[in-house]
Design a protein around this motif. Structure first.
Motif, PDB file in Angstrom:
ATOM      1  N   ARG A  20       0.843  -1.190   0.000  1.00 39.09           N
ATOM      2  CA  ARG A  20       0.000   0.000   0.000  1.00 39.09           C
ATOM      3  C   ARG A  20       0.879   1.241   0.000  1.00 39.09           C
ATOM      4  NH1 ARG A  20      -5.599  -0.259  -0.150  1.00 39.09           N
ATOM      5  NH2 ARG A  20      -5.478   1.712   0.881  1.00 39.09           N
ATOM      6  N   TYR A  21       0.424   2.274  -0.644  1.00 41.99           N
ATOM      7  CA  TYR A  21       1.182   3.512  -0.628  1.00 41.99           C
ATOM      8  C   TYR A  21       0.212   4.672  -0.524  1.00 41.99           C
ATOM      9  CZ  TYR A  21      -0.187   3.401  -5.543  1.00 41.99           C
ATOM     10  OH  TYR A  21      -0.903   3.334  -6.692  1.00 41.99           O
ATOM     11  N   GLN A  22       0.753   5.782  -0.121  1.00 44.73           N
ATOM     12  CA  GLN A  22      -0.055   6.984   0.061  1.00 44.73           C
ATOM     13  C   GLN A  22      -0.200   7.708  -1.282  1.00 44.73           C
ATOM     14  OE1 GLN A  22      -1.085   8.724   3.042  1.00 44.73           O
ATOM     15  NE2 GLN A  22      -0.746   6.910   4.283  1.00 44.73           N
ATOM     16  N   THR A  23      -1.393   8.175  -1.636  1.00 46.92           N
ATOM     17  CA  THR A  23      -1.607   8.969  -2.845  1.00 46.92           C
ATOM     18  C   THR A  23      -2.033  10.358  -2.426  1.00 46.92           C
ATOM     19  OG1 THR A  23      -3.904   8.271  -2.984  1.00 46.92           O
ATOM     20  CG2 THR A  23      -2.301   6.991  -4.248  1.00 46.92           C
ATOM     21  N   GLY A  27       0.731  14.360  -6.184  1.00 47.28           N
ATOM     22  CA  GLY A  27       1.394  13.249  -6.862  1.00 47.28           C
ATOM     23  C   GLY A  27       0.700  12.886  -8.170  1.00 47.28           C
ATOM     24  N   LEU A  28      -0.627  12.912  -8.178  1.00 46.63           N
ATOM     25  CA  LEU A  28      -1.407  12.612  -9.377  1.00 46.63           C
ATOM     26  C   LEU A  28      -1.163  13.658 -10.454  1.00 46.63           C
ATOM     27  CD1 LEU A  28      -3.535  10.823 -10.715  1.00 46.63           C
ATOM     28  CD2 LEU A  28      -5.281  12.242  -9.662  1.00 46.63           C
ATOM     29  N   ILE A  29      -1.184  14.914 -10.081  1.00 45.90           N
ATOM     30  CA  ILE A  29      -0.935  15.998 -11.043  1.00 45.90           C
ATOM     31  C   ILE A  29       0.489  15.901 -11.578  1.00 45.90           C
ATOM     32  CG2 ILE A  29      -0.703  18.501 -11.296  1.00 45.90           C
ATOM     33  CD1 ILE A  29      -3.107  18.766  -9.391  1.00 45.90           C
TER      34      ILE A  29
END
Length: 195
Positions: A20-23, A27-29
């Motif tokens: 699992r990782y943090q989003t 990060g998405l942009i």
């Protein structure tokens, strides 16, 4: 006895689970910006390294086709000569009870001029070869052509057309060529026997 694995509680928020990782929005942009830059770089690279072949238009010898039609007993309208740099690119003939004859021509500046002769109504020919929505423009008078008076038409896209009646047939000169070029083509039209 030991209580290991039975009743122990997992850490809150699933932080202890593997994979699992943090989003985050940042990060998405950031990932989208990197992807867009990669795509743009590929497109630029492809355009710079692409070989775009140049196509030369093969001229069609139209006078032989006119002579064939004349030998078959059909009177067809054609240009006796073309201005320098103009090229006939296509000839069409539709046999039948109401035969049709036509030519496609490129002018010296690469615009299109067409000629169509057929026993059809003017409205039908305009719908097929110009546009369903045409407006009338100034008619022209031409001496020495197959008809002295030609009705003018245009569409919103900038195409022009001129039409005249020749017996029971309609002759339509049309295209993206300028009005002056279309008038020049009309001046050259004839039905004289090919020599």
């Amino acid at each position: 006895m030991s209580d290991q694995g039975t009743g122990g509680s997992a850490p809150a928020g699933g932080a202890g689970r593997p994979g699992r990782y943090q989003t985050s929005i940042r990060g998405l942009i950031g990932a989208m910006v990197v992807l867009l830059l990669a795509v743009a770089g590929f497109v630029v690279f492809r355009e710079v390294t692409r070989d775009n072949p140049e196509f030369e238009v093969e001229p069609v010898e139209y006078l032989g086709a006119v002579a064939d039609q004349q030998r078959a007993g059909r009177t067809v309208v054609y240009p006796a000569s073309l201005p320098k740099g103009w090229v006939v690119t296509s000839i069409t003939y539709t046999p039948g009870d109401r035969p049709g004859w036509g030519m496609g021509i490129l002018t010296d500046d690469g615009t299109f001029a067409g000629l169509r002769q057929q026993e059809e109504s003017l409205v039908q020919l305009l719908d097929v070869y110009v546009d369903e929505e045409t407006t009338e423009t100034e008619p022209i008078t031409v001496t020495g052509s197959v008809a002295p008076r030609w009705e003018g038409y245009a569409d919103e896209g900038g195409d022009h057309a001129y039409a005249a009646e020749l017996g029971e047939e309609t002759v339509l000169v049309f295209g993206s060529a300028s009005q002056a070029d279309l008038e020049e083509l009309i001046e050259e039209l004839t039905t004289a026997p090919v020599r």
